[in-house]
Write a protein that holds these residues in place. Sequence first.
Motif, short mmCIF file in Angstrom:
data_model
loop_
_atom_site.label_atom_id
_atom_site.label_comp_id
_atom_site.label_asym_id
_atom_site.label_seq_id
_atom_site.Cartn_x
_atom_site.Cartn_y
_atom_site.Cartn_z
N SER A 30 0.84 -1.20 0.00
CA SER A 30 0.00 0.00 0.00
C SER A 30 0.87 1.25 0.00
CB SER A 30 -0.94 0.01 1.21
OG SER A 30 -0.24 0.38 2.38
N SER A 38 -1.79 11.44 1.89
CA SER A 38 -2.80 11.74 0.87
C SER A 38 -2.30 12.75 -0.16
CB SER A 38 -4.10 12.23 1.52
OG SER A 38 -3.87 13.39 2.28
N ARG A 41 -0.05 10.90 -2.58
CA ARG A 41 -0.83 10.08 -3.51
C ARG A 41 -1.46 10.94 -4.60
NH1 ARG A 41 -2.25 7.80 1.47
NH2 ARG A 41 -4.38 8.58 1.33
N ASN A 63 -9.27 5.84 -5.03
CA ASN A 63 -9.41 4.59 -4.29
C ASN A 63 -8.25 3.62 -4.51
OD1 ASN A 63 -11.83 5.25 -3.00
ND2 ASN A 63 -12.99 4.73 -4.84
N LYS A 65 -4.96 1.95 -3.92
CA LYS A 65 -4.15 1.85 -2.71
C LYS A 65 -2.74 1.32 -2.97
CE LYS A 65 -7.74 2.79 -0.05
NZ LYS A 65 -8.16 4.14 -0.24
N THR A 66 -2.52 0.79 -4.18
CA THR A 66 -1.22 0.21 -4.51
C THR A 66 -0.83 0.61 -5.93
OG1 THR A 66 -2.10 -1.82 -5.48
CG2 THR A 66 -1.74 -1.83 -3.09
#
Length: 78
Positions: A30, A38, A41, A63, A65-66
């Motif tokens: 993750s 955040s 990301r 959404n 996560k990886t």
Amino acid sequence: MKAELEGIIRENLIEIIPELEGEEFTNDESFVDLGANSLDRGELITLTLEKLDLDISRIEFVNAKTIRELADLIIEKR
């Protein structure tokens, strides 16, 4: 295609989190476990979409996560 895309995402992630340089990590770890918050990301998504010259809303990818999930979503949304 997918492997190349995952490679681009990995490069971008290392650019955003330089501490990952030289570290071993999989495409299924993750982003949080890799130290990405955040904002990181969001920057990762933006940088990846820019490098791929894609004009898709970042909201479509929140959404993920990886690395693998993000690559799958980009392929799906292209």
